[in-house]
Design an enzyme around this catalytic site. Structure first.
Site, PDB file in Angstrom:
ATOM      1  N   GLU A  81      29.596  31.776  13.267  1.00  0.00           N
ATOM      2  CA  GLU A  81      29.947  33.079  12.694  1.00  0.00           C
ATOM      3  C   GLU A  81      29.193  34.160  13.438  1.00  0.00           C
ATOM      4  O   GLU A  81      28.103  33.921  13.947  1.00  0.00           O
ATOM      5  CB  GLU A  81      29.480  33.164  11.236  1.00  0.00           C
ATOM      6  CG  GLU A  81      30.398  32.576  10.210  1.00  0.00           C
ATOM      7  CD  GLU A  81      29.804  32.715   8.818  1.00  0.00           C
ATOM      8  OE1 GLU A  81      30.421  32.183   7.898  1.00  0.00           O
ATOM      9  OE2 GLU A  81      28.731  33.325   8.644  1.00  0.00           O
ATOM     10  N   HIS A 127      15.426  31.524   4.341  1.00  0.00           N
ATOM     11  CA  HIS A 127      16.764  31.495   3.740  1.00  0.00           C
ATOM     12  C   HIS A 127      16.740  31.115   2.268  1.00  0.00           C
ATOM     13  O   HIS A 127      17.747  30.727   1.700  1.00  0.00           O
ATOM     14  CB  HIS A 127      17.716  30.538   4.479  1.00  0.00           C
ATOM     15  CG  HIS A 127      17.836  30.835   5.937  1.00  0.00           C
ATOM     16  ND1 HIS A 127      18.453  31.955   6.410  1.00  0.00           N
ATOM     17  CD2 HIS A 127      17.398  30.163   7.025  1.00  0.00           C
ATOM     18  CE1 HIS A 127      18.402  31.963   7.727  1.00  0.00           C
ATOM     19  NE2 HIS A 127      17.750  30.899   8.131  1.00  0.00           N
ATOM     20  N   ARG A 159      27.539  26.005  -9.429  1.00  0.00           N
ATOM     21  CA  ARG A 159      26.523  25.548 -10.378  1.00  0.00           C
ATOM     22  C   ARG A 159      25.925  26.765 -11.070  1.00  0.00           C
ATOM     23  O   ARG A 159      26.222  27.899 -10.731  1.00  0.00           O
ATOM     24  CB  ARG A 159      25.408  24.839  -9.615  1.00  0.00           C
ATOM     25  CG  ARG A 159      24.806  25.746  -8.555  1.00  0.00           C
ATOM     26  CD  ARG A 159      23.451  25.330  -8.081  1.00  0.00           C
ATOM     27  NE  ARG A 159      22.833  26.412  -7.343  1.00  0.00           N
ATOM     28  CZ  ARG A 159      22.938  26.622  -6.022  1.00  0.00           C
ATOM     29  NH1 ARG A 159      23.669  25.809  -5.294  1.00  0.00           N
ATOM     30  NH2 ARG A 159      22.338  27.638  -5.463  1.00  0.00           N
ATOM     31  N   LYS A 211      32.289  24.752   3.508  1.00  0.00           N
ATOM     32  CA  LYS A 211      32.185  26.198   3.713  1.00  0.00           C
ATOM     33  C   LYS A 211      33.360  26.742   4.529  1.00  0.00           C
ATOM     34  O   LYS A 211      33.752  27.894   4.364  1.00  0.00           O
ATOM     35  CB  LYS A 211      30.859  26.538   4.393  1.00  0.00           C
ATOM     36  CG  LYS A 211      29.624  26.007   3.642  1.00  0.00           C
ATOM     37  CD  LYS A 211      29.618  26.405   2.180  1.00  0.00           C
ATOM     38  CE  LYS A 211      28.556  25.665   1.381  1.00  0.00           C
ATOM     39  NZ  LYS A 211      28.727  25.839  -0.076  1.00  0.00           N
TER      40      LYS A 211
END
Lengths: 175, 493
Positions: free
Chosen positions: B200, B235, B292, B116
């Site tokens: 973040e 999530h 994907r 990421k």
């Protein structure tokens, strides 16, 4: 037929006169009477009309309980002994206090006129619905104040057919 | 074209892939674990092979066994579906080395975008806005402390190789930082075999908006517009729709361009998804790339009128895209609801067990991608997704009403599912307004219960059911106190 169910911790005492052949009849839940009819599709699916409004139900039965989906919502219905301590569910809408048909029907006979004295449970009006006749009885004792219908009239749930000036305390309950 | 393709997955996605492959005249090879002998994809495939025991590591995640079955069955390609090995660069590499076409991007691209932090750097290099935060991942608490001071609070911890919410932690203040980092590192270590994390800034009430992209081997990249997936629990998405109620044409265009730019820069081939967060001021930030086919791909298929699996297979075979960007039109509105074997009354706890009754909704604009059937036993070993209900209609409100109607006539009996919850969600004013963000469910639906008043109807239905069928032959009456269910049981033929 008398049945006792527990659903989400609430008790339901039921007596039913629904006839499995004509699929129409009366059902009393915790003292409130309803007119019921049903259609069946396969062994588990039903369309049930209760006081003129329809809902869909899917019922899966087990030895001591049933899984019922009502319009897609799941409920576990337990078969309970009548002595069960569960608090009874009391619905907000019932027609116990008012003389009104439980489903759209046709007035066949009017048995009392204005000014008559009636006892709780005394027959007042005969209506016909789905080719069967039902007698509407006085919800409590009193004097007939007004008759709001006539023979041959089409009537709907919520229409007050006979207004009664109440004299007796408490309601009448069919045993 | 490929003659035979192995599907390295199970459940609804394996069934969905098999359907398109059959339409393309391609033979399908299913694999299944010992827990999945009666799984729907096993029935649907042209052939099915046992891959191993129920534990995913010994079956659907066991690369050598899957490759061995592919070779034994002369499968020319492998479709990985989503989850399991779909984003595992080692699996893609193993296929490449064995001369089996992996239906997805090149292993090097999966590896790059799987990190990421590397993805964030790639996006930044392309001039695409990223969420303020670190461009390095680490397990060093001293570095993390210093970076946290620069970012400010609240902030969010993410795993470098993250996914599925694993290793994610929200930190409200400096006193919680160390403990949260340590716990995230442990979780990432367990889930991905790599404990590296990064920090973040935490956006307030953001929407999750993602863009579907397709890239061919000739270097053409197009996008198939967005999906809004803000309605999430833990999530994980539970409802998706397209178009997003928040986007307007210029913003859509700008985000789509950013998505295509990132895909091009990564050398992306096949189907993929570029994810963004959109803050309440409609600023967008790159989140990550999923390499994907997504669970929610059907809403894109419905609104652009394309079969993404067919596109994937053609791209893997080497056929260049025959569609230009200007040929793609977003028509009407599509919504997907995920039907999980979870109990929405018990914090979405998985609810494996037998499916006693099953009836799918149908009608115009209704699609069901299902992996279950009446009599099927939902196993405890895998993701609890049972099926996906997808609708399409002319506009959002028509699609919303269609979804509600379809949910109401979807019978899945025997185990708790998310259907009744989804009915209330879709019927709600909050959803009608389209004011969705990733905290939407917590804000509007925590502590959800089905309506009590229907208990009366349930009691009446149980009474009616105890009458038996009117056309049934009645049994001899037995003496004694039988419960109505037992009494009834005898009535059934």
């Amino acid at each position: 037929m008398k049945l006792y169910f527990q659903i989400q911790g609430m008790g339901y005492e039921i007596s039913s006169s629904i006839d499995p052949n004509s699929r129409v009849g009366e059902i009393e839940v915790n003292g409130v009477r309803y007119l019921a009819s049903f259609l069946q599709r396969g062994p588990k699916e039903y369309v049930i009309e209760l006081n003129g409004s329809r809902f869909r139900a899917f019922v899966e039965r087990f030895p001591d309980k049933a899984m019922v989906l009502v319009n897609g919502y799941p409920y576990e219905v337990e078969s309970k002994a009548p002595s069960s301590k569960a608090p009874k569910y009391s619905p907000q809408v019932g027609y116990k206090e008012e003389l009104t048909p439980l489903m759209p029907s046709l007035v066949v006979k009017i048995l009392k006129k204005e000014g008559d004295l009636v006892k709780g449970g005394e027959p007042l009006i005969v209506v016909s619905a789905m080719k069967m006749e039902y007698t509407l009885k006085a919800p409590y004792g009193g004097r007939v104040k007004k008759v709001n219908t006539r023979v041959g009239a089409k009537v709907n749930p919520g229409d007050i057919l006979v207004e009664i000036e109440r004299t007796e305390e408490g309601g009448w309950k069919e045993s | 074209m490929f003659k035979r393709i192995l599907i390295a997955n199970r459940g609804e996605i394996a069934v969905r892939i098999i359907r398109t492959l059959k339409e393309m005249g391609i033979e399908t090879v299913a694999i299944y674990s010992e827990a999945d002998e009666r799984s729907l994809h096993v029935f649907e495939a042209d052939q099915a092979h046992l891959v191993g025991p129920a534990e995913p590591l010994q079956s659907y995640l066991h690369i050598p066994r899957i490759i061995e079955i592919a070779k034994r069955t002369h499968s020319e390609a492998i479709h990985p579906g989503y989850g399991f090995l779909a984003e595992n660069p080692r699996f893609a590499k193993a296929c490449e080395e064995e001369g089996i076409a992996f239906i997805g991007p090149h292993s090097g691209v999966i590896e790059l975008l799987g990190d990421k932090v590397l993805s964030r750097r790639l996006a930044e290099g392309e001039g695409v806005p990223i969420i303020p935060g670190m461009l390095e991942s680490t397990t060093d608490l001293n570095i993390l402390r210093g970076e946290a001071r620069k970012i400010g609070y609240p902030l969010i911890i993410k795993a470098a190789l993250g996914g599925g919410g694993k290793g994610m932690r929200v930190v409200e203040g400096p006193d919680q930082l160390e403990e949260a980092c340590a716990s995230a590192i442990r979780e990432a270590e367990m889930a991905f075999g790599d404990g590296r994390i990064y920090l973040e800034a935490l956006l307030k009430r953001p929407r999750h908006v993602e863009f579907q992209i397709l890239g061919d081997k000739a270097g053409n990249v197009i996008h198939l517009f967005e999906r809004e997936c803000s309605v999430q629990r833990r999530h994980q998405k539970i409802l998706e729709e397209t178009p997003s109620p928040a986007l307007f044409p210029e913003l859509r265009e700008e985000m789509a361009k950013a998505a295509v730019k990132i895909a091009r820069a990564a050398g992306y081939t096949n189907a993929g998804t570029v994810e963004f967060l959109l803050d309440s001021h409609l600023n967008f930030y790159f989140l990550e790339v999923n390499t994907r086919l997504q669970v929610e791909h059907p809403i894109t298929e419905m609104s652009v009128g394309m079969d993404l699996v067919r596109q994937q297979v053609e791209i893997a075979w080497g056929i260049p895209l025959n569609l230009r960007q200007e040929d793609i039109r977003q028509v009407g509105h599509s919504i997907e609801c995920r039907v999980y074997g979870e109990d929405p009354q018990k914090e979405f706890l998985p609810s494996p067990g037998p499916i006693l009754g099953y009836r799918e909704p149908s009608g115009p604009g209704v699609r069901v991608d299902s992996g279950i059937y009446e009599g099927y036993e939902v196993p405890i070993h895998y993701d609890p997704i049972l099926s996906k209900l997808i609708v399409w209609a002319e506009d959002r409100e028509a699609a919303r009403r269609r979804m509600l109607r379809a949910l109401q006539s979807y019978v899945v009996a025997g185990i708790p599912t998310t259907i009744p919850f989804l009915m209330d969600l879709v019927a709600s004013m909050a959803f009608l307004r389209g004011d969705t963000h990733i905290g939407f469910l917590e804000e509007h639906f925590s502590g959800w219960n089905p309506p009590k008043r229907l208990g009366l109807m349930a009691a009446v239905a149980a009474t009616v059911a105890s009458l038996g069928r009117s056309d049934a032959i009645r049994p001899r009456k037995r003496e004694g106190g039988l419960s109505p269910w037992e009494y009834l049981g005898g009535w059934e033929l």
